[in-house]
Design a protein around this motif. Structure first.
Motif: not given
Length: 238
Positions: A114-127, A170-178
């Motif tokens: 459950t902690q692992f699931l929570s970490l995944i969730y938090a990481n996805i939301m942060e990104n 702006i997409f390349k500037k913010e994501t680092g990729h075209s």
């Protein structure tokens, strides 16, 4: 919905434990790793409405003397008002494990799962909640939802009502990729799962990822991964 899928995909790829997401009245809206047999194990729980008694953070429910399920984390999708239950399992609970009991888990593992699931969730939301401008965030949502379709920059610009030159900058500037590179990278990461976990042909995988030809898929894959799709599959199987 695309974020829910991403959370479930990462969890299942890492644990090989079935996971299901339901709405707040326990209708399944996404599932991964389930078979007809594992879903049958869940039916008595639904019928008895035991899920409605779940603690909002975590609870483990016994299905039979060999199997249990974990219901964990009621969360809200960004910009949604509906609650979602992430349900892990069923899994076998054993006092101790031997090498030939890999599908089993000890009770000590439950909190870690459950902690692992929570970490995944938090990481996805942060990104997801990075300081992207609204137009870039909209474009990312479209990619994550429709990456299997034949997307191109002009379609995205038309959909979000923005000029192509401004969007590309702006997409390349913010994501680092075209945009095209980002789209390819996202498709390739998803194709890796099919190469690892399915017997589909390279052509079928390429087409299912939104590529128009196998050769372009293979070139893109090797450029970003360093090996061809076939070599990647062979390495993972060895």
């Amino acid at each position: 919905m695309c974020l829910i899928k991403e959370i479930c995909n990462i969890f299942y790829d890492s644990t090989h434990i079935p996971i299901m997401v339901t709405d707040n009245v326990f209708n399944s809206i996404y599932e991964l790793g389930h078979t007809d047999n594992t879903k049958k194990l869940l039916f008595p729980i639904y019928n008895k409405n035991k899920l409605s008694l779940i603690n909002p953070t975590c609870n483990c429910i016994s299905l039979n003397e060999d199997n249990s399920m974990i219901a964990a984390y009621i969360r809200k999708q960004p910009r949604e008002t509906e609650d979602y239950y992430f349900i892990i399992g069923p899994i076998k609970i054993a006092a101790t494990l031997t090498l030939n009991e890999a599908p089993c888990r000890t009770k000590k593992c439950i909190n870690y799962l459950t902690q692992f699931l929570s970490l995944i969730y938090a990481n996805i939301m942060e990104n997801f909640n990075k300081n992207y401008s609204p137009c870039v965030k909209q474009a990312l949502e479209i990619v994550h939802k429709d990456f299997t379709k034949n997307l191109n920059v002009q379609q995205i610009c038309d959909e979000i009502n923005i000029s192509k030159s401004y969007f590309c900058n702006i997409f390349k500037k913010e994501t680092g990729h075209s945009f095209i590179t980002y789209l390819n990278l996202y498709r390739i990461e998803n194709s890796k799962k099919l190469l690892r976990n399915s017997t589909s042909s390279i052509l079928d995988i390429a087409l299912s990822m939104g590529y128009q030809s196998q050769s372009y898929f293979c070139r893109s894959f090797k450029k970003h991964v360093g090996v061809s799709p076939l070599e990647y599959r062979t390495i993972k199987e060895s």
